[in-house]
Design a protein around this motif. Structure first.
Motif, PDB file in Angstrom:
ATOM      1  N   ALA A 316      -1.712  -3.584  -9.774  1.00  0.00           N
ATOM      2  CA  ALA A 316      -1.118  -2.240  -9.715  1.00  0.00           C
ATOM      3  C   ALA A 316      -0.450  -1.965  -8.370  1.00  0.00           C
ATOM      4  O   ALA A 316       0.169  -0.914  -8.188  1.00  0.00           O
ATOM      5  CB  ALA A 316      -2.187  -1.173  -9.987  1.00  0.00           C
ATOM      6  N   LEU A 317      -0.554  -2.919  -7.458  1.00  0.00           N
ATOM      7  CA  LEU A 317      -0.088  -2.701  -6.090  1.00  0.00           C
ATOM      8  C   LEU A 317       1.418  -2.440  -6.029  1.00  0.00           C
ATOM      9  O   LEU A 317       2.214  -3.176  -6.598  1.00  0.00           O
ATOM     10  CB  LEU A 317      -0.442  -3.922  -5.235  1.00  0.00           C
ATOM     11  CG  LEU A 317      -0.570  -3.683  -3.717  1.00  0.00           C
ATOM     12  CD1 LEU A 317      -1.689  -2.696  -3.421  1.00  0.00           C
ATOM     13  CD2 LEU A 317      -0.826  -4.994  -2.993  1.00  0.00           C
ATOM     14  N   LYS A 318       1.793  -1.359  -5.308  1.00  0.00           N
ATOM     15  CA  LYS A 318       3.197  -1.009  -5.110  1.00  0.00           C
ATOM     16  C   LYS A 318       3.639  -1.210  -3.656  1.00  0.00           C
ATOM     17  O   LYS A 318       4.807  -1.470  -3.400  1.00  0.00           O
ATOM     18  CB  LYS A 318       3.440   0.443  -5.513  1.00  0.00           C
ATOM     19  CG  LYS A 318       3.264   0.711  -6.998  1.00  0.00           C
ATOM     20  CD  LYS A 318       3.556   2.166  -7.339  1.00  0.00           C
ATOM     21  CE  LYS A 318       3.419   2.419  -8.839  1.00  0.00           C
ATOM     22  NZ  LYS A 318       3.698   3.849  -9.170  1.00  0.00           N
ATOM     23  N   LYS A 319       2.690  -1.091  -2.727  1.00  0.00           N
ATOM     24  CA  LYS A 319       3.033  -1.240  -1.308  1.00  0.00           C
ATOM     25  C   LYS A 319       1.970  -2.081  -0.617  1.00  0.00           C
ATOM     26  O   LYS A 319       0.777  -1.780  -0.701  1.00  0.00           O
ATOM     27  CB  LYS A 319       3.140   0.128  -0.627  1.00  0.00           C
ATOM     28  CG  LYS A 319       3.462   0.052   0.852  1.00  0.00           C
ATOM     29  CD  LYS A 319       3.539   1.447   1.477  1.00  0.00           C
ATOM     30  CE  LYS A 319       3.803   1.364   2.980  1.00  0.00           C
ATOM     31  NZ  LYS A 319       3.877   2.721   3.605  1.00  0.00           N
ATOM     32  N   LEU A 320       2.404  -3.121   0.097  1.00  0.00           N
ATOM     33  CA  LEU A 320       1.506  -3.989   0.854  1.00  0.00           C
ATOM     34  C   LEU A 320       2.073  -4.167   2.255  1.00  0.00           C
ATOM     35  O   LEU A 320       3.199  -4.637   2.422  1.00  0.00           O
ATOM     36  CB  LEU A 320       1.363  -5.354   0.175  1.00  0.00           C
ATOM     37  CG  LEU A 320       0.546  -6.420   0.914  1.00  0.00           C
ATOM     38  CD1 LEU A 320      -0.878  -5.939   1.163  1.00  0.00           C
ATOM     39  CD2 LEU A 320       0.550  -7.735   0.141  1.00  0.00           C
TER      40      LEU A 320
END
Length: 686
Positions: A316-320
């Motif tokens: 679900a990651l959108k920003k790393l």
């Protein structure tokens, strides 16, 4: 609504949520009797914000429609404390900023239905009085009825040295914010046992060294902010076991050295910020296995040396953000396979030497920052083939020697930064053909020797930075004409020897430290220009060093000179007879100008001489206009220096004052004009 320089008052009584704002600098400017109407008559107003020292003079108790009141303003650097007026007793929300403590206590005590209380920038000492409505009843402590509705409590920058025990009795509290109380140091051990309904707990910059184990019992918690507690080295081991509803956890700048393995059990977590924990060397191995709802993970400025393989499972990651982990040499090989929702990836200032091939599979990526990885050297060959949604690509200082031709296929790209790649001598030939949405291109210090002609096709480009490319000698002739949206161009410290004759619709140009000897006439259309450090001979130095206004006037005068008209610029000291001389010529009769009619600034006349018309520019002799006189001098024009012989002496100082300084001004502007000295008032002299 009325608006002047003393007060502002707005009654939007037709709005569903009407607001009244009263602002003033001090009591002398705004007092209650200076308002145009009785404030209490605004029966439709529901929210009141007061920012004036005269607040105490307002009568608000009868305004039963008011449910929200704010006294003071957080961002204002006030030197005085506000006094509270008498408030309605059924407020829902009360916010006080820089208000006398006794006034706060009195106001709180009078409220019966308060749901939100905010106190900011007040040094509180008498907590017992402030929380007097909370009393002991038998063996069990519970709030009086008047506090039973309180859902939000904020005590921001109040100088708290301990956690008031009365707060723990507010069992229906949903939001508690105690940030910027750096001397508080600790929380009560039973805090988590009593505040079972708390959903938001904000404790940043409280000087905390450890957390009570009971904090894990606040099972309703959705947001926990512990940032800027630099002595908080660890978290309770079971912290992640019970906080299943937690969605946001902020632990930046906390001095953490390790994370409890239970953190991976925070399955509801959407945002996790661990940035600026420089002693944090590793993450739990299974962090990516269970945090399936995590959308934002910030690990910048940590001390990470490697990443767990499970990180690739954060679907679900959108920003790393992994920026500034300077010992991080590689990424998991399959990082791009499962992270299909990733939109932002920050890898700035790591120690990456190569990128995994799977990175090209991040098809949802919109921003990729790989800057300051000086050992990177190259990019995957197919990086531009699959990243069709990429809008911003930052590759500055990456040691790149070339970029893959597939980069031209990033058709959604709006910003491309390739600056500080000193060995990047050229760009793909077709880079300008396909990047039709590119708005900003940064090529600062790239070792470029020439530009691809296709750059002229970047019709959406608004900003182009080519600065510090010392081998770049020229630009394609029609490039700036074709770049119809280009507004800002940086060429400072290039080897540029000339500019194109047309600058298109450019508004801002920086050519500092180049090798230019001439400026084109189109330069005058700019709004901003920096051109120092160039051996410019045209226009003359005395023109361009005074900026764009001077340059515009110069080229304007050259256009005038090229016509059939002759231009005559008249210079000389004030009251030397300049105006009288040319008025005599115009009238064909003797004329003497009155003192009050002498020229101030500049006046223009038209004179017919034989078959030509002459434009006479009569420049005022006041000292303040001396430097501006040169703006009117043009090539092949005539300059007449008028000298009052009665004031002239045969000395070097007098020559400079009456003639020499004007010669200097003229020659700084143009060496190819004609100069005539005319002595006046000779009859009186004889």
């Amino acid at each position: 609504m009325k608006d002047d320089d003393r007060w502002y008052c707005s009654d939007r009584s037709n709005d569903e949520d009407a607001v009244l704002c009263i602002e003033g600098d001090n009591e002398a400017i705004l007092e209650s009797d200076s308002l145009p109407f009785d404030v209490s008559s605004l029966t439709e107003v529901s929210a009141l914000s007061i920012d004036c020292a005269a607040a105490r003079n307002l009568s608000l108790a009868s305004m039963r429609g008011i449910t929200r009141v704010q006294i003071g303003r957080m961002e204002k650097d006030s030197r005085y404390y506000y006094s509270l007026p008498l408030l309605p007793s059924r407020l829902k929300e009360l916010c006080v900023i820089l208000v006398h403590e006794d006034d706060i206590i009195g106001a709180v005590e009078s409220q019966t239905e308060l749901r939100s209380l905010t106190i900011r920038r007040n040094i509180l000492n008498n907590y017992a009085a402030l929380f007097a409505p909370i009393r002991n009843s038998g063996f069990e402590s519970k709030p009086q009825e008047k506090w039973s509705n309180l859902e939000s409590l904020t005590l921001h920058s109040c100088g708290m040295k301990h956690f008031p025990s009365q707060i723990s009795e507010l069992k229906d509290l949903k939001r508690l914010e105690l940030n910027s109380n750096s001397e508080m140091k600790s929380l009560p051990e039973d805090m988590g046992t009593k505040l079972q309904n708390l959903e938001e707990l904000i404790l940043w910059e409280c000087g905390l060294k450890q957390l009570p184990n009971s904090i894990s019992n606040i099972t309703a918690l959705k947001k926990l902010d512990l940032s800027r507690n630099s002595e908080l080295k660890s978290l309770p081991e079971d912290m992640g076991t019970k906080l299943q509803k937690l969605e946001e956890l902020d632990l930046r700048r906390c001095g953490l050295q390790q994370l409890p393995s239970s953190l991976s059990n925070l399955t509801g977590l959407k945002k996790l910020d661990l940035s600026h924990n420089s002693e944090l060397k590793r993450l739990p191995e299974d962090i990516g296995t269970k945090l399936q709802n995590l959308e934002e993970l910030n690990l910048g400025w940590c001390g990470l040396q490697q990443l767990p393989i499970s990180l690739s499972n954060l679907i679900a990651l959108k920003k790393l953000d992994l920026s500034r982990n300077r010992k991080l040499k590689s990424l998991p090989e399959d990082i791009g396979i499962n992270l299909q929702n990733l939109e932002q990836l920050y890898l700035r200032d790591c120690d990456l030497k190569q990128l995994p091939i799977s990175l090209s599979s991040l098809t949802g990526l919109k921003k990729l920052d790989l800057s300051h990885n000086s050992e990177l050297k190259s990019l995957p060959e197919d990086i531009g083939t699959k990243l069709q949604n990429l809008e911003e690509l930052i590759l500055s200082e990456c040691g790149l020697k070339q970029i893959p031709s597939s980069l031209s296929n990033l058709t959604a790209l709006k910003k491309l930064d390739l600056s500080d790649n000193s060995e990047l001598k050229s760009l793909p030939e077709d880079i300008g053909t396909k990047l039709q949405k590119l708005e900003e291109l940064v090529l600062w210090r790239c070792g470029l020797q020439q530009l691809s002609i296709s750059l002229s096709n970047l019709t959406a480009l608004k900003k182009l930075d080519l600065g510090n490319n010392k081998e770049l000698k020229s630009l394609p002739d029609d490039m700036l004409q074709k770049l119809e949206n280009l507004k800002e161009l940086h060429l400072q410290y290039c080897g540029l020897e000339k500019l194109p004759s047309s600058l298109g619709l450019l508004e801002s140009l920086d050519v500092t430290g180049c090798l230019l000897t001439r400026l084109p006439s189109s330069i005058g259309k700019l709004m901003y220009l920096k051109c120092l450090g160039n051996p410019i001979t045209f226009p003359p130095k005395g023109v361009w060093e005074y900026g764009l206004a001077s340059i515009r006037a110069y080229f304007s005068s050259k256009i005038l000179t090229s016509s059939r008209r002759v231009k005559i610029v008249v210079l000389g000291e004030s009251c030397s007879g300049k105006t009288s001389l040319f008025q005599t010529m115009l009238r064909n009769a003797s004329f003497c100008t009155c003192l009050e009619d002498r020229t101030i600034g500049v006046e223009e006349y038209e004179l017919t001489l034989a078959d030509k018309r002459a434009k006479i520019i009569d420049c005022g002799g006041q000292r303040c206009y001396l430097l501006t006189n040169q703006l009117f001098v043009s090539e092949n024009g005539l300059v007449v220096i008028v000298v009052d012989v009665q004031r002239y002496e045969l000395t070097e100082a007098s020559f400079h004052e009456h003639i020499g300084k004007y010669l200097q001004v003229v020659y700084e502007r143009n060496e190819n004009c004609y100069i005539v000295c005319v002595f006046t008032k000779m009859g009186s002299f004889v």
